[in-house]
Scaffold this active site. Structure first.
Site, short mmCIF file in Angstrom:
data_model
loop_
_atom_site.label_atom_id
_atom_site.label_comp_id
_atom_site.label_asym_id
_atom_site.label_seq_id
_atom_site.Cartn_x
_atom_site.Cartn_y
_atom_site.Cartn_z
N CYS A 66 -18.45 10.33 -14.36
CA CYS A 66 -17.93 10.65 -12.97
C CYS A 66 -17.26 9.49 -12.44
O CYS A 66 -16.76 9.57 -11.42
CB CYS A 66 -18.82 11.31 -12.15
SG CYS A 66 -20.32 10.13 -11.85
N GLU A 69 -25.63 3.92 -13.48
CA GLU A 69 -24.67 3.05 -13.08
C GLU A 69 -25.34 1.39 -13.14
O GLU A 69 -24.74 0.65 -12.66
CB GLU A 69 -24.30 3.38 -11.79
CG GLU A 69 -25.43 3.82 -10.96
CD GLU A 69 -24.65 4.68 -9.59
OE1 GLU A 69 -23.50 4.43 -9.07
OE2 GLU A 69 -25.43 5.27 -9.03
N HIS A 73 0.88 -1.18 0.21
CA HIS A 73 0.14 0.05 0.02
C HIS A 73 1.03 1.17 0.01
O HIS A 73 0.42 2.18 -0.52
CB HIS A 73 -1.01 -0.06 1.22
CG HIS A 73 -1.89 -1.05 1.14
ND1 HIS A 73 -2.35 -1.39 0.00
CD2 HIS A 73 -2.75 -1.64 2.02
CE1 HIS A 73 -3.58 -2.33 0.03
NE2 HIS A 73 -3.54 -2.65 1.44
N ASP A 94 -19.52 1.42 -10.93
CA ASP A 94 -20.49 0.54 -10.90
C ASP A 94 -21.22 -0.02 -12.04
O ASP A 94 -21.60 -1.18 -12.07
CB ASP A 94 -21.51 1.30 -9.81
CG ASP A 94 -21.66 1.11 -8.28
OD1 ASP A 94 -20.72 0.12 -7.91
OD2 ASP A 94 -22.07 2.09 -7.73
#
Length: 842
Positions: free
Chosen positions: A769, A698, A456, A722
Site C-alpha cells: 500500500c 513497515e 510546486h 516507511d
C-alpha cells in the site's frame, strides 16, 4: 573536545538545529540545548537557570562555546554565567556568531578538535560566503600565507590535482563538511581553488572558506597540498570527490540536441521557448491570469491583544483549510506531492514569522494584516535574494501561505479559478493553492514566466496531468487575450497563432495522447488478470468519502488503505464513536460490497494530536506513534475499534494495525479487539465478527519476523514508504537522501520477498500500500515477488491494471530475479524500464 550550547527562544528551532549540526559534524560533538520557557520549555523565551544547568551538563575541560539568538537570549546567557561555579565559568566562551550558520561552522570545527578561539572565529565568519555570493559587500581578500590562527605552509614539495565535481550540488553543506573533515585528518597545508570561476585558493580546512568558492556540479576544482602527508591527503580527497561524497550521481542535464525543436512556422518569432515541466500538448486561446493582492487595512491597532488574537484565529483557520486541501489532493496527485500543503501548514508556525508580526503589533501598533504582510515580505525578500534557483522558488510558497492568511483576515473568499471555455493559462507563476483549484475541464495547458521543474506548481501540474511549460520570455504577456496558441509540454514550446497545418498536427497529437489515457480508463473496471490467468487485486488508498467515490469511478477492486487520520486531525477534541461509525460506514457503502481495509489510527510523533498529551520526542519517526500510541491510549483505541466493527455489520471491512514491530504488539491488539467484540455482543449491537485483521509491514523487524507473525493475521500489507526509510536509515523528508530513499532498492525488495515467502507458507496474502504500488516499473517485480494486492492512489489504477494484463507470471518472476541481482535502485529502474518495453500491448 570542545562542547557547544545553543540558546534560543524556540525549543523546536534549537532541537532541529542540533540535528542539522550533527549531519555536518557527526555524533561526537557534545551539544546542549537551552531553549524555550515555561514548564515544558514549549513557550517562546529563554531561562537563565536552564542555560546554566545545560552548560554544566555538557561541560568539557577543553571549553564550552555558547551560541545564542538575539534579544533576551543574550541577557539570559549573561545572567546564567553568574550562576555557574568559578571553574566552569572560566571555560565558557560566548560566541557572537549567527545562531544557525554559526552553529554549523562551530560544530564542524569542534569535531576537528580545534580550540574555542578557532571555533568562534570560524563561526563568526559563517555569513561571509552568503554576503559575498549576494554581493552584499566586496569579497574579502584571499588569505595571506600567514594569518592569525592559520599555520604557515609547511616546507616541501607542492602536490596538485584537478578534479571535477560530479555530485548533484557540488561543495554545498554536507559535501563541504565531509571535505573539511577529510582534509583535517592530514598534516599538510591544503588549498582549494575553483578553476571554473577563477576563484582564489582557500583553506580546505575551513567550511566557510569552501563555501565562498561557489563550487557547483560540473565545476573543476584544483587542490594543492604541501607538507608531510600532502600526497596522502590528495589521494583521500580525490577518492571522496570521485565517489561523489557518497551521493547518487547527478541527473543528466538535457542538451539542446536532446530536445528536438519544432521547425519555425512561419518564422522563429512565432515560437516561445521555455522549460518543459509537464508532458502533453494542447491548442487553445490564451487566458492571462493575475491574482489580485489581498486588501490591507491602514488603521492603527488600539488594542494590541485583540489584534494578536485576530491573527492567531486567522492562522488556525488557514491551517485547517490547508490540511483539508492536503487530504483532498492526496487522491488527485499522490501522497508525496500533496505533502506540499503539509509544508505550507508548517509555515504558519514559523517562529520568525510569528515573532516579527507580534513585535510589529505590540511595538508599532500595526493592525494584524499589516503586521503579518510585513513579516511575510521580509522572509520572501530573503528567499528571492538567494542564488540557488530551488531555494528561490520557495518564496512562492511563503507568498501563497501569506496571502491566504491576509484573505482570511480581510474576509475575502478564496479565489476559485473558473473558465467558460478551454484555455491555455498564462501567468507569472501559480501558487500550489491556485494550481490545486484549477478547473481541469477547461485548463488545457499552463504557460508560466517563472518557476522551474522543481517548483510546486510544476509538480502539481504533472500530477494533475496538465501540460505545462515554464521559464517563458516576457513577450508572452504582450500577446493579446484570446490569441490561439499551441503548447508542447514535451518540448517546452509555445507556438503563437499556429497555421492550420500545425494546428491540425497538435490536435492530432493531443487526440492520441488523450485516447491513450481514455483507453486505459475504459478497461479499468475489468479485473487485472495476467496473460496466464493470475488475478491481482488493484485497490485504492483513500482518506475520505470523496476519495472513495473517485476510487469506484477509477475501477478500484476495493480500498487497500483507508487512512482514518482524516477523522482525528485538524480538530481540538477526539471524534466520537458515532462520528467515526458514520464516516467509515458511508465509505463502506460507497464501495458496494468490495473490501475496505481500515487502518487504525496512524498518528503521534511526527503527527501529534492536540487532545493527547505526549512527551516531546527527539526522533518522532522512531517514537510513540500508530499502534504504539493506540495501545497507550486504550479509550481512544476502544472507541475506534467499536466504530469499525459496527460499521462493518453490513459492509465488507477489514482491520489493519500500523507500525507493528513485534509479535507481542499483535497479541495485544488482537486481545483488545476481542474484548471490544465481547462488549458489543453483550450490548446487543450489530457488528462484523469475525473480522479479517492484518498488519502493516513497515518496520524491518516485522519483515524479518514475518514467519512468526503470519499465523496470527489474515494478511500482510507492506508500507514501502516507511519500510524504505527504516531499512536505509534515510528519513524520507530529507532531499539530500533521495538517492537512498527508493523502494526499488534491492535491500527493500529482498525484505518484501521474505514477507511473501512467509505468507505463502502460512496461506495468507500480501499487499503493498506504499507509493511503490503505483509505480508501473515496480508492478512486474512486486508480482514476481509474490505480492497479490496493489493499493495506490486512484488516478494510477488504470495504468497499473494495464501493466498487469500485459504480463505472465513467469515474466514477472524473471523481472523479480533480475531486480534482486542488481546492486542499487538505479540499476533496478533501468532494468525494469527495459523489461516493460519487451511486453506486448494487450
Amino acid at each position: 573536545m570542545v562542547s557547544l550550547v545553543l540558546v534560543s527562544h524556540s525549543k523546536l528551532l534549537a532541537e532541529s538545529l542540533v540535528n542539522l549540526v550533527r549531519q555536518m559534524a557527526g555524533e561526537e560533538v557534545k551539544i546542549g540545548v537551552a531553549a524555550g520557557a515555561g514548564e515544558n520549555h514549549d513557550e517562546f523565551g529563554t531561562d537563565a537557570t536552564q542555560i546554566a544547568q545545560v552548560i554544566q551538563e555538557v561541560d568539557s575541560p577543553e571549553g564550552i562555546v555558547v551560541l545564542m539568538d538575539l534579544g533576551s537570549a543574550i541577557l539570559s546567557a549573561e545572567m546564567a554565567l553568574e550562576l555557574l561555579p568559578e571553574d566552569v565559568r572560566s571555560r565558557v566562551h560566548f560566541c557572537p556568531a549567527p545562531l544557525v550558520e554559526g552553529a554549523i561552522a562551530a560544530g564542524v570545527q569542534a569535531s576537528l578538535g580545534n580550540d574555542p578561539q578557532t571555533i568562534c572565529r570560524e563561526a563568526c565568519q559563517a555569513l561571509q560566503p552568503k554576503a559575498e555570493q549576494l554581493h552584499f559587500s566586496e569579497p574579502a581578500p584571499a588569505p595571506a600565507a600567514v594569518e592569525e590562527g592559520v599555520p604557515a605552509p609547511t616546507a616541501g614539495e607542492i602536490h596538485t590535482i584537478v578534479l571535477e565535481l560530479t555530485n548533484a550540488h557540488g561543495l554545498h553543506a554536507r559535501p563541504a563538511a565531509r571535505f573539511v573533515q577529510t582534509a583535517s585528518r592530514f598534516k599538510a597545508d591544503i588549498r582549494v581553488a575553483n578553476l571554473t570561476t577563477g576563484s582564489a585558493a582557500v583553506s580546505a580546512k575551513s567550511l566557510n572558506a569552501l563555501a565562498t568558492l561557489g563550487a557547483l556540479h560540473g565545476h573543476q576544482i584544483q587542490i594543492q597540498a604541501q607538507g608531510d602527508q600532502a600526497a596522502e591527503a590528495l589521494q583521500a580527497l580525490a577518492k571522496l570527490v570521485e565517489e561523489r561524497f557518497g551521493e547518487a550521481a547527478a541527473p543528466p542535464q538535457p542538451t539542446p540536441s536532446a530536445v528536438p525543436a519544432i521547425e519555425p512556422q512561419p518564422s522563429d518569432e512565432h515560437i516561445l521557448r521555455g522549460l518543459p515541466v509537464s508532458e502533453g500538448v494542447a491548442v487553445a486561446p490564451i487566458f492571462h491570469y493575475e491574482s489580485l493582492p489581498p486588501l490591507i487595512p491602514d488603521y492603527q491597532a488600539k488594542d494590541t491583544a485583540t489584534e494578536w488574537q485576530k491573527l492567531q484565529g486567522a492562522l488556525e483557520k488557514v491551517r485547517r483549510a490547508i490540511l483539508e486541501r492536503q487530504r483532498e489532493m492526496v487522491n488527485r496527485v499522490g501522497e508525496d506531492e500533496a505533502a506540499i500543503f503539509e509544508a505550507h501548514a508548517l509555515l504558519l508556525s514559523d517562529e520568525e514569522l510569528l515573532e516579527n508580526a507580534r513585535m510589529l503589533i505590540e511595538k508599532k501598533h500595526y493592525n494584524a494584516a499589516r503586521a503579518w504582510k510585513e513579516s511575510v515580505d521580509t522572509i520572501i525578500a530573503r528567499f528571492q535574494a538567494l542564488a540557488d534557483d530551488y531555494l528561490k522558488q520557495r518564496a512562492v510558497d511563503v507568498q501563497d501561505v501569506g496571502n491566504q492568511v491576509l484573505r482570511e483576515l480581510s474576509g475575502e473568499a478564496h479565489e476559485k479559478i473558473v473558465f467558460q471555455e478551454p484555455v491555455i493559462l498564462v501567468a507569472d507563476d501559480l501558487t500550489p493553492t491556485e494550481t490545486a483549484s484549477l478547473d481541469l475541464e477547461r485548463v488545457q495547458g499552463i504557460a508560466l514566466l517563472s518557476g522551474g521543474a522543481t517548483s510546486h506548481s510544476a509538480i502539481l501540474a504533472r500530477s494533475l496531468g496538465i501540460p505545462a511549460v515554464t521559464g517563458l520570455p516576457m513577450r508572452i504577456k504582450q500577446i493579446p487575450q484570446q490569441t490561439p496558441v499551441a503548447l508542447d509540454g514535451f518540448k517546452g514550446e509555445v507556438l503563437i497563432q499556429p497555421d492550420e497545418r500545425i494546428r491540425q498536427e497538435f490536435e492530432a497529437r493531443r487526440t492520441r495522447w488523450l485516447e491513450e489515457k481514455q483507453r486505459l480508463l475504459a478497461s479499468t473496471h475489468q479485473a487485472a488478470v495476467t496473460r496466464d490467468g493470475l488475478v491481482i487485486e488493484v485497490a485504492a488508498n483513500v482518506g475520505n468519502l470523496t476519495d472513495a467515490q473517485t476510487a469506484v469511478q477509477n475501477g478500484a477492486d476495493g480500498v487497500g488503505l483507508l487512512r482514518t487520520e482524516f477523522l482525528f486531525l485538524t480538530r481540538q477534541t477526539a471524534p466520537t464513536e458515532e462520528e467515526q461509525y458514520q464516516a467509515i460506514h458511508q465509505i463502506g457503502l460507497t464501495l458496494q460490497g468490495k473490501p475496505v481495509i481500515v487502518r487504525t489510527l496512524d498518528v503521534g510523533g511526527d503527527k501529534p494530536l492536540p487532545y493527547i498529551n505526549q512527551q516531546p520526542e527527539a526522533n518522532p519517526f522512531l517514537g510513540v506513534r500508530a499502534l504504539r500510541l493506540s495501545l497507550q491510549q486504550p479509550h481512544l483505541f476502544r472507541t475506534q475499534l467499536r466504530a469499525i466493527l459496527r460499521a462493518g455489520a453490513d459492509t465488507y471491512l477489514r482491520i489493519m494495525f500500523p507500525m507493528v514491530a513485534s509479535i507481542e504488539e499483535v497479541h495485544q491488539a488482537n486481545q483488545f479487539l476481542q474484548k471490544v467484540h465481547q462488549e458489543l455482543q453483550e450490548e446487543g449491537l450489530p457488528h462484523r465478527w469475525p473480522i479479517e485483521t492484518g498488519i502493516m509491514v513497515e518496520i524491518p523487524s516485522a519483515a524479518v519476523l514475518a514467519d512468526a507473525l503470519a499465523p496470527h493475521v489474515a494478511f500482510f500489507s507492506i508500507g514501502t514508504n516507511d519500510l524504505t526509510q527504516y531499512t536505509m536509515a534515510a528519513e524520507r523528508g530529507n532531499p539530500q537522501l533521495n538517492y537512498l530513499n527508493d523502494a526499488l532498492h534491492p535491500a527493500v525488495l529482498r525484505l518484501i520477498g521474505e514477507v511473501t515467502a512467509a505468507a505463502e507458507t502460512h496461506g495468507i496474502w500480501v499487499g503493498v500500500c506504499g507509493e511503490l504500488a503505483g509505480d508501473p516499473l515496480a508492478v512486474p517485480i512486486l508480482i514476481g515477488l509474490g505480492v497479490r494486492e496493489l493499493s495506490l492512489n486512484a488516478a494510477g489504477i488504470p495504468r497499473v491494471k494495464a501493466v498487469v494484463r500485459n504480463l505472465t507470471t513467469e515474466q514477472a518472476k524473471q523481472a523479480a530475479r533480475q531486480a534482486l541481482a542488481c546492486s542499487n535502485a538505479q540499476e533496478v529502474r533501468e532494468m525494469a524500464a527495459n523489461f516493460l518495453k519487451t511486453l506486448p500491448e494487450k
